[in-house]
Motif scaffolding. Structure first.
Motif, PDB file in Angstrom:
ATOM      1  N   ALA A   1      27.483 -13.971 -43.746  1.00 53.71           N
ATOM      2  CA  ALA A   1      27.074 -15.636 -44.727  1.00 53.71           C
ATOM      3  C   ALA A   1      25.382 -15.460 -45.227  1.00 53.71           C
ATOM      4  CB  ALA A   1      27.206 -16.463 -43.769  1.00 53.71           C
ATOM      5  N   PHE A   2      24.537 -14.715 -44.335  1.00 48.99           N
ATOM      6  CA  PHE A   2      22.927 -15.219 -44.817  1.00 48.99           C
ATOM      7  C   PHE A   2      22.907 -14.329 -45.279  1.00 48.99           C
ATOM      8  CE2 PHE A   2      23.507 -17.037 -40.586  1.00 48.99           C
ATOM      9  CZ  PHE A   2      23.095 -19.429 -40.215  1.00 48.99           C
ATOM     10  N   GLU A   3      22.994 -12.799 -46.245  1.00 50.09           N
ATOM     11  CA  GLU A   3      22.947 -12.306 -46.731  1.00 50.09           C
ATOM     12  C   GLU A   3      21.667 -11.314 -46.331  1.00 50.09           C
ATOM     13  OE1 GLU A   3      23.224 -13.436 -51.086  1.00 50.09           O
ATOM     14  OE2 GLU A   3      23.616 -15.341 -50.239  1.00 50.09           O
ATOM     15  N   VAL A   4      21.165 -10.729 -44.988  1.00 54.41           N
ATOM     16  CA  VAL A   4      20.370 -10.577 -44.855  1.00 54.41           C
ATOM     17  C   VAL A   4      20.452  -8.676 -44.820  1.00 54.41           C
ATOM     18  CG1 VAL A   4      20.452 -11.954 -42.085  1.00 54.41           C
ATOM     19  CG2 VAL A   4      22.307 -10.060 -42.344  1.00 54.41           C
ATOM     20  N   LYS A   5      19.320  -8.186 -45.025  1.00 57.23           N
ATOM     21  CA  LYS A   5      18.631  -6.950 -45.228  1.00 57.23           C
ATOM     22  C   LYS A   5      19.795  -5.646 -44.633  1.00 57.23           C
ATOM     23  CE  LYS A   5      14.861  -3.752 -45.406  1.00 57.23           C
ATOM     24  NZ  LYS A   5      13.499  -3.436 -45.115  1.00 57.23           N
ATOM     25  N   GLU A   6      19.319  -6.191 -43.769  1.00 56.08           N
ATOM     26  CA  GLU A   6      20.903  -4.937 -42.458  1.00 56.08           C
ATOM     27  C   GLU A   6      21.360  -6.095 -41.264  1.00 56.08           C
ATOM     28  OE1 GLU A   6      20.433  -0.750 -41.423  1.00 56.08           O
ATOM     29  OE2 GLU A   6      19.084  -1.410 -41.832  1.00 56.08           O
ATOM     30  N   LEU A   7      22.296  -5.327 -41.247  1.00 57.45           N
ATOM     31  CA  LEU A   7      23.337  -5.702 -39.695  1.00 57.45           C
ATOM     32  C   LEU A   7      23.451  -4.219 -38.982  1.00 57.45           C
ATOM     33  CD1 LEU A   7      24.548  -7.391 -37.514  1.00 57.45           C
ATOM     34  CD2 LEU A   7      26.327  -6.624 -38.805  1.00 57.45           C
ATOM     35  N   ILE A   8      22.552  -4.112 -38.284  1.00 53.33           N
ATOM     36  CA  ILE A   8      22.280  -2.964 -36.767  1.00 53.33           C
ATOM     37  C   ILE A   8      23.549  -2.472 -36.137  1.00 53.33           C
ATOM     38  CG2 ILE A   8      21.158  -1.042 -35.493  1.00 53.33           C
ATOM     39  CD1 ILE A   8      19.111  -0.998 -37.905  1.00 53.33           C
ATOM     40  N   ILE A   9      24.440  -3.118 -35.818  1.00 53.19           N
ATOM     41  CA  ILE A   9      25.113  -2.594 -34.155  1.00 53.19           C
ATOM     42  C   ILE A   9      24.325  -1.933 -33.257  1.00 53.19           C
ATOM     43  CG2 ILE A   9      27.564  -2.057 -32.723  1.00 53.19           C
ATOM     44  CD1 ILE A   9      27.338  -4.195 -35.536  1.00 53.19           C
ATOM     45  N   ALA A  10      24.058  -1.998 -32.162  1.00 49.13           N
ATOM     46  CA  ALA A  10      23.266  -1.532 -31.522  1.00 49.13           C
ATOM     47  C   ALA A  10      23.824  -1.755 -29.647  1.00 49.13           C
ATOM     48  CB  ALA A  10      21.365  -1.503 -31.745  1.00 49.13           C
ATOM     49  N   PRO A  11      24.554  -0.403 -29.392  1.00 47.39           N
ATOM     50  CA  PRO A  11      24.485   0.138 -27.811  1.00 47.39           C
ATOM     51  C   PRO A  11      23.544  -0.200 -27.261  1.00 47.39           C
ATOM     52  CG  PRO A  11      26.212   0.875 -28.845  1.00 47.39           C
ATOM     53  CD  PRO A  11      25.288   0.473 -30.300  1.00 47.39           C
ATOM     54  N   LYS A  12      23.663  -0.564 -25.881  1.00 48.64           N
ATOM     55  CA  LYS A  12      22.685  -0.099 -25.116  1.00 48.64           C
ATOM     56  C   LYS A  12      22.743   1.370 -24.301  1.00 48.64           C
ATOM     57  CE  LYS A  12      23.739  -3.584 -21.569  1.00 48.64           C
ATOM     58  NZ  LYS A  12      23.730  -2.286 -20.279  1.00 48.64           N
ATOM     59  N   GLU A  13      23.834   1.417 -24.035  1.00 45.61           N
ATOM     60  CA  GLU A  13      24.498   2.819 -23.669  1.00 45.61           C
ATOM     61  C   GLU A  13      26.032   3.212 -23.767  1.00 45.61           C
ATOM     62  OE1 GLU A  13      24.504   1.141 -19.482  1.00 45.61           O
ATOM     63  OE2 GLU A  13      25.946  -0.219 -20.149  1.00 45.61           O
TER      64      GLU A  13
END
Length: 351
Positions: free
Chosen positions: A197-209
């Motif tokens: 919706a916000f047309e961002v540059k990139e979405l990174i799915i980032a688990p911490k472990e």
């Protein structure tokens, strides 16, 4: 005088009844030819427009200037009468809404009628910000034509700062939701929809472990579904081409290592930080000049505290409140946009 009244679909009968009560002598036709959300009103009352607009169910009121048969030739001929309502110094656009089957398209009307009006007035066509809009409402075998101020159709105007100036350089770092498969997918859909919706540059799915691969798979599938559903709507609603936001997976600690570079601004939203009001001046300035704005958003639990040392800003968006996982992205982006816009507007005004 004749008017085309527009309402929400299903509210036309309610609005029509109120119009009849307010204008007893008016001839009112709700859902003409079975088309919902429309009312045709004919009345001799001088203040009919003011009266009709007092009815909350009425969304738009279009005064009819010309009524002709729904034939392309007849519609184009109406330009002779419409031309007197458009000055040579003004710009105009023709917008057509066609209901029913005809031997021509809405684009045919826009093109042919627009060309004839331009020929008669020497006025320029402006499809983005016209001074006047020639509105053609075709209902079955009749065409109702009006000339209205262009402001009524302007969603995007030159005096508004384009929010995409900020969002195009925003990279979202979203911790994935884990647990029940159904919940993972549901939260993924909401997050994918918000990022698109916000047309961002990139979405990174980032688990911490390390985490369950199938839970992560459900979450990512949800992101894809949410993104695609929002993208379909954007393609229909926007006059510009909308690209899908790139989505990737990366360990959150490696993200921090990579993004700690010049002209990159790292922002973590967390209650442990100062409020937005306390840092907004410097934050807005730094966002304006940054090449990339990297925003970290938690899920079920916050961003690991060890990363706080590497952030340029830690911001508490709403003191004493914790946002739900699916509200993290919209809350952060809307809040940051407000301070960015204020700074950008001051720069434009030379303040």
């Amino acid at each position: 005088m004749k008017f085309i009244v527009k309402t929400q679909r299903g509210m036309e009968s309610v609005a029509a009844n109120y119009i009849k009560e307010s204008l007893p002598d008016a001839r009112v036709w709700a859902s003409p030819m079975g088309y919902y959300g429309l009312i045709i009103v004919e009345t001799d009352e001088e203040k009919a427009a003011e009266t009709i607009l007092q009815i909350p169910e009425v969304e738009r009121l279009i005064p009819v200037v010309v009524e002709v048969p729904a034939e392309l030739e007849k519609i184009v001929e109406s330009a002779e009468e419409l031309a007197s309502m458009i000055n040579e110094s003004e710009t105009f656009a023709v917008k057509t809404k066609r209901r029913g089957k005809h031997r021509f398209t809405s684009m045919d009307v826009n093109r042919e009628l627009g060309a004839r009006i331009r020929e008669l007035t020497n006025a320029d066509v402006n499809l983005s910000w016209p001074d006047r809009v020639v509105q053609v409402e075709i209902i079955g075998d009749r065409a109702y034509i009006s000339v209205v101020p262009g402001e009524e159709f302007r969603k995007f105007t030159p005096d508004k700062i384009d929010a995409r100036k900020l969002f195009r350089k925003v990279t979202l770092i979203q911790m994935p939701y884990w647990g029940d498969y159904k919940a993972c997918r549901s939260f993924g859909e909401k997050i994918g929809r918000a990022a698109q919706a916000f047309e961002v540059k990139e979405l990174i799915i980032a688990p911490k472990e390390k985490m369950d691969a199938f839970e992560l798979a459900e979450f990512i599938n949800g992101v894809r579904v949410g993104q695609e559903s929002r993208h379909r709507i954007q393609r229909e609603a926007y006059p510009w081409k909308v690209e899908k936001v790139p989505v990737s997976v990366w360990d959150i600690y490696q993200v921090v290592r990579d993004k700690r570079r010049n002209k990159r601004l790292l922002i973590i939203t967390d209650p442990k930080g100062p409020t937005l009001a306390e840092v907004k001046e410097n934050l807005a300035r730094d966002m304006f000049h940054a090449k990339e704005v990297v925003i970290f958003v938690g899920s079920r639990e916050g961003i690991p505290r060890g990363l706080f040392r590497f952030a340029d800003y830690i911001v508490d968006l709403a003191p004493y409140m914790t946002f739900a996982t699916e509200h993290g992205i919209p809350a952060a982006l809307v809040s940051l946009w407000e301070v960015y816009e204020e700074y950008a507007r001051k720069r434009e005004e030379g303040a």
